[in-house]
Motif scaffolding. Structure first.
Motif, short mmCIF file in Angstrom:
data_model
loop_
_atom_site.label_atom_id
_atom_site.label_comp_id
_atom_site.label_asym_id
_atom_site.label_seq_id
_atom_site.Cartn_x
_atom_site.Cartn_y
_atom_site.Cartn_z
N VAL A 29 -3.71 1.79 -3.19
CA VAL A 29 -3.48 3.19 -2.87
C VAL A 29 -4.35 3.60 -1.69
O VAL A 29 -5.50 3.17 -1.58
CB VAL A 29 -3.71 4.15 -4.07
CG1 VAL A 29 -2.74 3.88 -5.21
CG2 VAL A 29 -5.14 4.09 -4.57
N GLU A 30 -3.75 4.38 -0.79
CA GLU A 30 -4.48 4.89 0.37
C GLU A 30 -4.77 6.35 0.15
O GLU A 30 -3.86 7.15 -0.04
CB GLU A 30 -3.65 4.70 1.65
CG GLU A 30 -3.37 3.24 1.95
CD GLU A 30 -2.78 3.02 3.34
OE1 GLU A 30 -2.53 4.00 4.07
OE2 GLU A 30 -2.57 1.84 3.69
N VAL A 31 -6.05 6.68 0.16
CA VAL A 31 -6.45 8.09 0.03
C VAL A 31 -7.16 8.51 1.30
O VAL A 31 -7.68 7.69 2.04
CB VAL A 31 -7.37 8.31 -1.21
CG1 VAL A 31 -6.61 8.05 -2.49
CG2 VAL A 31 -8.62 7.44 -1.14
N THR A 32 -7.16 9.81 1.54
CA THR A 32 -7.83 10.31 2.75
C THR A 32 -9.22 10.82 2.40
O THR A 32 -9.53 11.07 1.24
CB THR A 32 -7.02 11.45 3.39
OG1 THR A 32 -6.86 12.48 2.42
CG2 THR A 32 -5.65 10.97 3.84
N GLU A 33 -10.01 10.98 3.45
CA GLU A 33 -11.37 11.46 3.23
C GLU A 33 -11.38 12.79 2.51
O GLU A 33 -12.18 13.01 1.60
CB GLU A 33 -12.08 11.63 4.59
CG GLU A 33 -12.42 10.33 5.26
CD GLU A 33 -12.97 10.57 6.66
OE1 GLU A 33 -14.07 11.15 6.75
OE2 GLU A 33 -12.33 10.18 7.63
N SER A 34 -10.49 13.71 2.89
CA SER A 34 -10.54 15.04 2.28
C SER A 34 -10.22 14.96 0.79
O SER A 34 -10.76 15.70 -0.01
CB SER A 34 -9.59 16.01 2.99
OG SER A 34 -8.27 15.62 2.80
N ALA A 35 -9.36 14.02 0.40
CA ALA A 35 -9.01 13.89 -1.02
C ALA A 35 -10.22 13.51 -1.86
O ALA A 35 -10.37 13.97 -2.99
CB ALA A 35 -7.91 12.85 -1.21
N ALA A 54 0.84 -1.20 0.00
CA ALA A 54 0.00 0.00 0.00
C ALA A 54 0.87 1.24 0.00
O ALA A 54 1.87 1.30 0.72
CB ALA A 54 -0.90 -0.01 1.23
N VAL A 55 0.49 2.22 -0.81
CA VAL A 55 1.19 3.51 -0.81
C VAL A 55 0.19 4.62 -0.47
O VAL A 55 -1.00 4.51 -0.78
CB VAL A 55 1.83 3.83 -2.19
CG1 VAL A 55 2.93 2.85 -2.52
CG2 VAL A 55 0.79 3.88 -3.30
N ASN A 56 0.69 5.66 0.18
CA ASN A 56 -0.15 6.81 0.53
C ASN A 56 -0.11 7.83 -0.60
O ASN A 56 0.95 8.11 -1.16
CB ASN A 56 0.37 7.45 1.81
CG ASN A 56 0.19 6.54 3.00
OD1 ASN A 56 -0.90 6.41 3.54
ND2 ASN A 56 1.26 5.84 3.39
N VAL A 57 -1.26 8.37 -0.89
CA VAL A 57 -1.34 9.36 -1.96
C VAL A 57 -1.86 10.67 -1.37
O VAL A 57 -2.89 10.71 -0.71
CB VAL A 57 -2.27 8.86 -3.08
CG1 VAL A 57 -2.51 9.96 -4.10
CG2 VAL A 57 -1.68 7.63 -3.76
N SER A 58 -1.12 11.73 -1.61
CA SER A 58 -1.53 13.05 -1.13
C SER A 58 -2.78 13.51 -1.89
O SER A 58 -2.93 13.24 -3.08
CB SER A 58 -0.39 14.05 -1.38
OG SER A 58 -0.88 15.37 -1.45
N PRO A 59 -3.68 14.24 -1.19
CA PRO A 59 -4.86 14.76 -1.89
C PRO A 59 -4.49 15.56 -3.14
O PRO A 59 -5.16 15.47 -4.16
CB PRO A 59 -5.50 15.69 -0.84
CG PRO A 59 -5.05 15.15 0.47
CD PRO A 59 -3.69 14.55 0.24
N LEU A 60 -3.38 16.30 -3.07
CA LEU A 60 -2.98 17.10 -4.23
C LEU A 60 -2.62 16.22 -5.42
O LEU A 60 -2.93 16.53 -6.56
CB LEU A 60 -1.77 17.99 -3.88
CG LEU A 60 -2.02 19.08 -2.84
CD1 LEU A 60 -0.72 19.81 -2.54
CD2 LEU A 60 -3.08 20.05 -3.34
#
Ligand code: C2E
Ligand code: MG
Ligand code: MG
Ligand code: MG
Length: 287
Positions: free
Chosen positions: A148-154, A115-121
């Motif tokens: 891919v890990e995305v956040t709620e705000s993204a 898993a990789v983290n992805v910035s909202p930008l």
């Protein structure tokens, strides 16, 4: 010195503020340099199936290293990379490096999903899915091994666009997890419309399972919610056996945390996995 920042609000320039500005500046320079000269590293934290004890995957977490071997954590430099316009380049390096490492491990007989983290930008780029597909192809990587890990705000800020991008990511075969769930402001009806595979319960709840009734309630509710949406649920931030047991008793299938292992450099991570596999496949003693 006083600078007027609003009608009746003044900000005092102090050595403290200067120090912060300097630090951000020098961090930006270090991120730039690291991107050019190979100063970024991924550490890997195991994801464990807590029904069977087996390792199912790893989360890749980026670090900034300098020549002296000093390491800076992502909470400090990711925001700097975001505001300096470097986050997409950094994020794409992370995906490529995770794919490369997964390939090496697969050759060695260690097959994991990473898993990789992805910035909202980064996620909000219109062609995010196409770029991801390009990186996978360049590295000869199997999309099914990547998450891919995305956040709620993204995803929640522009739901319709996000759904389109997520559909394209999933069409590649890449899986999608919603990270840090429970801390943002997702409306539950919006959550049901997202094409997700996993929900990660934010560690702020899991870490307080022993000490705080409200955190137990929230954790239990998120697990139930995830299951009713047919999602896998990962508990993050397991630091104790009690927390682990709580998640097991509530039917949570996957977990991550210092209780199992801190994020480790690639070689130490592989050693950790082998030691644990041996432990779990050891013949049962019959007396
Ligand atoms: P995250 O994605 O929620 O990652 C989990 C963080 O919790 C990691 O911190 C991990 O070391 C830490 N952690 C794991 N288990 C435990 C535990 O049992 N107890 C405690 N106290 N902490 C635990 P880390 O590596 O410092 O990363 C922090 C955040 O930085 C990540 O949170 C993620 O949002 C961001 N990040 C990390 N790598 C990347 C990256 O490659 N790209 C982007 N855009 N963001 C990243
Ligand atoms: Mg994460
Ligand atoms: Mg998280
Ligand atoms: Mg986080």
């Amino acid at each position: 010195q006083v600078k007027q920042t609003g009608r009746a609000s003044y900000q005092f320039y102090t050595p403290e503020l200067d120090r912060h500005a300097d630090e951000a500046h020098s961090l930006e320079a270090r991120v730039r340099q690291a991107l050019q000269q190979g100063g970024l590293r991924l550490h890997y934290q195991p994801v464990v199936d807590i029904r069977s004890g087996r390792i199912t995957g790893a989360e890749a977490l980026v670090r900034l290293c300098d020549r002296e071997g000093d390491m800076v954590g992502p909470d400090r430099f990711i925001p700097v990379a975001e505001s300096a316009g470097l986050i997409t380049e950094l994020g794409e390096w992370v995906v490529a490096e995770a794919c490369r490492q997964r390939g090496v491990w697969r050759e060695e007989g260690l097959t994991l999903s990473i898993a990789v983290n992805v910035s909202p930008l980064q996620f909000r780029q219109r062609d995010f899915a196409e770029r991801l597909s390009g990186i996978l192809a360049d590295n000869g990587a199997d999309p099914c091994g990547l998450e891919v890990e995305v956040t709620e705000s993204a995803v929640m800020d522009n739901l319709d666009e996000a759904i389109k991008v997520l559909d394209r990511i999933k069409a590649l075969g890449v899986k999608v997890a919603l990270d840090d769930f429970g801390t943002g402001y997702s409306s539950l009806s919006r959550l049901t419309s997202l094409p997700l595979d996993k929900l990660k319960v934010d560690q702020s709840f899991v870490r307080r399972i022993e000490s705080d009734q409200a955190s137990r309630t929230v954790t239990g509710a998120i697990i139930a919610l995830g299951h009713s949406l047919k999602l896998d649920v990962i508990g993050e931030g397991i630091e104790s056996e009690d927390a682990l047991r709580y998640l097991q008793e509530h039917g949570c299938s996957l977990a991550q945390g210092f209780w199992f292992s801190r994020p480790l450099p690639a070689d130490e991570f592989a050693q950790w996995c082998r030691a644990r596999q041996e432990m779990h496949s050891a013949p049962v003693q019959v007396s």
